[in-house]
Design a protein around this motif. Structure first.
Motif, mmCIF file in Angstrom:
data_model
loop_
_atom_site.group_PDB
_atom_site.id
_atom_site.type_symbol
_atom_site.label_atom_id
_atom_site.label_comp_id
_atom_site.label_asym_id
_atom_site.label_seq_id
_atom_site.Cartn_x
_atom_site.Cartn_y
_atom_site.Cartn_z
ATOM 1 N N VAL A 210 -20.150 0.075 -1.395
ATOM 2 C CA VAL A 210 -20.815 -0.894 -0.516
ATOM 3 C C VAL A 210 -22.117 -0.300 0.002
ATOM 4 N N ALA A 211 -23.180 -1.087 -0.071
ATOM 5 C CA ALA A 211 -24.491 -0.632 0.380
ATOM 6 C C ALA A 211 -24.452 -0.246 1.850
ATOM 7 N N GLY A 212 -25.069 0.897 2.171
ATOM 8 C CA GLY A 212 -25.139 1.352 3.556
ATOM 9 C C GLY A 212 -24.093 2.374 3.925
ATOM 10 N N VAL A 213 -23.084 2.569 3.059
ATOM 11 C CA VAL A 213 -22.035 3.550 3.346
ATOM 12 C C VAL A 213 -22.575 4.959 3.128
ATOM 13 N N LYS A 214 -22.405 5.814 4.142
ATOM 14 C CA LYS A 214 -22.894 7.191 4.063
ATOM 15 C C LYS A 214 -21.780 8.191 3.765
ATOM 16 N N SER A 215 -20.588 7.898 4.225
ATOM 17 C CA SER A 215 -19.451 8.781 3.967
ATOM 18 C C SER A 215 -18.167 7.977 4.095
ATOM 19 N N VAL A 216 -17.091 8.488 3.503
ATOM 20 C CA VAL A 216 -15.789 7.824 3.577
ATOM 21 C C VAL A 216 -14.733 8.845 3.962
ATOM 22 N N SER A 217 -14.032 8.572 5.048
ATOM 23 C CA SER A 217 -12.948 9.427 5.516
ATOM 24 C C SER A 217 -11.624 8.721 5.275
ATOM 25 N N ASP A 218 -10.710 9.402 4.616
ATOM 26 C CA ASP A 218 -9.423 8.810 4.245
ATOM 27 C C ASP A 218 -8.334 9.288 5.210
ATOM 28 N N GLN A 219 -7.810 8.346 5.970
ATOM 29 C CA GLN A 219 -6.700 8.638 6.870
ATOM 30 C C GLN A 219 -5.488 7.748 6.554
ATOM 31 N N LEU A 220 -5.378 7.369 5.301
ATOM 32 C CA LEU A 220 -4.293 6.488 4.884
ATOM 33 C C LEU A 220 -2.972 7.240 4.800
ATOM 34 N N ALA A 221 -1.912 6.623 5.263
ATOM 35 C CA ALA A 221 -0.574 7.201 5.177
ATOM 36 C C ALA A 221 0.153 6.620 3.970
ATOM 37 N N TRP A 222 0.761 7.494 3.201
ATOM 38 C CA TRP A 222 1.492 7.068 2.001
ATOM 39 C C TRP A 222 2.973 6.921 2.325
ATOM 40 N N VAL A 223 3.516 5.731 2.088
ATOM 41 C CA VAL A 223 4.948 5.491 2.264
ATOM 42 C C VAL A 223 5.610 5.568 0.901
ATOM 43 N N GLU A 224 6.502 6.528 0.713
ATOM 44 C CA GLU A 224 7.213 6.690 -0.558
ATOM 45 C C GLU A 224 8.173 5.515 -0.718
ATOM 46 N N PRO A 225 7.992 4.673 -1.761
ATOM 47 C CA PRO A 225 8.752 3.420 -1.870
ATOM 48 C C PRO A 225 10.269 3.595 -1.921
ATOM 49 N N MET A 226 10.756 4.633 -2.591
ATOM 50 C CA MET A 226 12.199 4.795 -2.779
ATOM 51 C C MET A 226 12.900 5.257 -1.506
ATOM 52 N N SER A 227 12.307 6.244 -0.830
ATOM 53 C CA SER A 227 12.958 6.833 0.344
ATOM 54 C C SER A 227 12.459 6.261 1.653
ATOM 55 N N GLY A 228 11.240 5.681 1.635
ATOM 56 C CA GLY A 228 10.663 5.192 2.873
ATOM 57 C C GLY A 228 10.021 6.271 3.716
ATOM 58 N N VAL A 229 9.942 7.499 3.178
ATOM 59 C CA VAL A 229 9.352 8.612 3.900
ATOM 60 C C VAL A 229 7.844 8.399 4.019
ATOM 61 N N VAL A 230 7.311 8.631 5.207
ATOM 62 C CA VAL A 230 5.881 8.488 5.450
ATOM 63 C C VAL A 230 5.213 9.850 5.317
ATOM 64 N N VAL A 231 4.191 9.915 4.471
ATOM 65 C CA VAL A 231 3.476 11.164 4.249
ATOM 66 C C VAL A 231 2.026 10.971 4.677
ATOM 67 N N LEU A 232 1.562 11.790 5.612
ATOM 68 C CA LEU A 232 0.185 11.712 6.076
ATOM 69 C C LEU A 232 -0.745 12.408 5.102
ATOM 70 N N PRO A 233 -2.038 12.071 5.082
ATOM 71 C CA PRO A 233 -2.978 12.612 4.088
ATOM 72 C C PRO A 233 -2.965 14.133 3.979
ATOM 73 N N GLU A 234 -2.943 14.839 5.121
ATOM 74 C CA GLU A 234 -3.008 16.304 5.071
ATOM 75 C C GLU A 234 -1.723 16.941 4.577
ATOM 76 N N GLU A 235 -0.650 16.138 4.484
ATOM 77 C CA GLU A 235 0.636 16.659 4.035
ATOM 78 C C GLU A 235 0.854 16.473 2.535
ATOM 79 N N ILE A 236 -0.076 15.783 1.860
ATOM 80 C CA ILE A 236 0.107 15.474 0.444
ATOM 81 C C ILE A 236 -0.423 16.609 -0.412
#
Length: 245
Positions: A210-236
């Protein structure tokens, strides 16, 4: 965009009666991997490519079979292979009835045909006459121009956020509103939840385009579909990302 805008013209072509040696010299001199074969009036009758020269007696690469396989192959097929391995004229080794595309075709149609037929180049025709040729490399030029930085109009944070959100909403992997976007002076932060690690990279790509974007920070949490365990970005770990794929 239409094929007429990217095709190479005029076309380096040869006649059916041209020698195989001359065809090979032309390919080497112009650093091309195929040549359209045309009649004197410009009518396309075939195409000859590097692939047509792989099984040649001069290289000692003509097809060889065990005696029992040779017994199963028809004499006509063996005779045809002999012509391809020993023929001296282009008309004896070329591929007849080349796949073509019209000059009014779109680039999407070009890519679709190349992918479906597993071919690298397409003669462009108009009323049966060749007017150009489009190769995979011809598609790189408009792509490179589109990716080159230009004078883009300044975009405020809300416009950037809305554009990213719209792109995510239009994709099946976009999270259905579970991915949130925050923008501060062109710096984008992605938060929320994803259920497949590949969605993380896709969201990042959607934002940075997207025009105008200077940087992108990812703070998305991954939910493992089978177990439902939530994994934060720094833990992956890279190993977990590989397993998710």
């Amino acid at each position: 965009m239409f094929v007429e805008a990217v095709m190479t013209t005029p076309v380096i072509s040869i006649r059916p009666s041209t020698s195989v040696a001359e065809a090979a010299r032309l390919m080497l001199a112009h650093r091309i991997s195929g040549l359209p074969v045309v009649e004197g009036d410009g009518t396309l009758v075939g195409i000859v490519s590097e692939g047509d020269f792989l099984r040649r007696s001069e290289l000692g690469t003509e097809r060889k079979r065990s005696w029992w396989l040779e017994f199963l192959v028809s004499p006509g097929k063996v005779a045809d292979e002999y012509v391809h391995a020993h023929g001296r004229k282009v008309e004896e080794v070329m591929t007849n009835g080349a796949v073509t595309i019209s000059k009014g075709a779109t680039l999407d149609e070009v890519v679709e045909m190349m992918s479906r037929r597993s071919i690298k180049r397409l003669p462009v025709v108009d009323n049966g006459k060749i007017v150009g040729i489009v190769a995979r490399s011809d598609l790189l030029r408009p792509m490179a121009r589109a990716l080159s930085p230009g004078d883009t109009q300044a975009t405020d944070d809300e416009q950037i956020r809305a554009a990213i959100q719209a792109e995510l909403s239009g994709q099946s992997w976009g999270g259905g509103g579970l991915i949130r976007v925050h923008v501060d002076k062109g710096a984008v932060e992605l938060t929320g939840t994803i259920f497949d690690e590949r969605e993380r990279r896709a969201a990042h790509v959607a934002a940075e385009n997207v025009a105008g974007v200077k940087s992108v920070s990812d703070q998305l949490a991954w939910v493992e579909p089978m177990s439902g365990v939530v994994v934060l970005p720094e833990e992956i770990s890279p190993k977990e990302i590989s397993k998710a794929r």
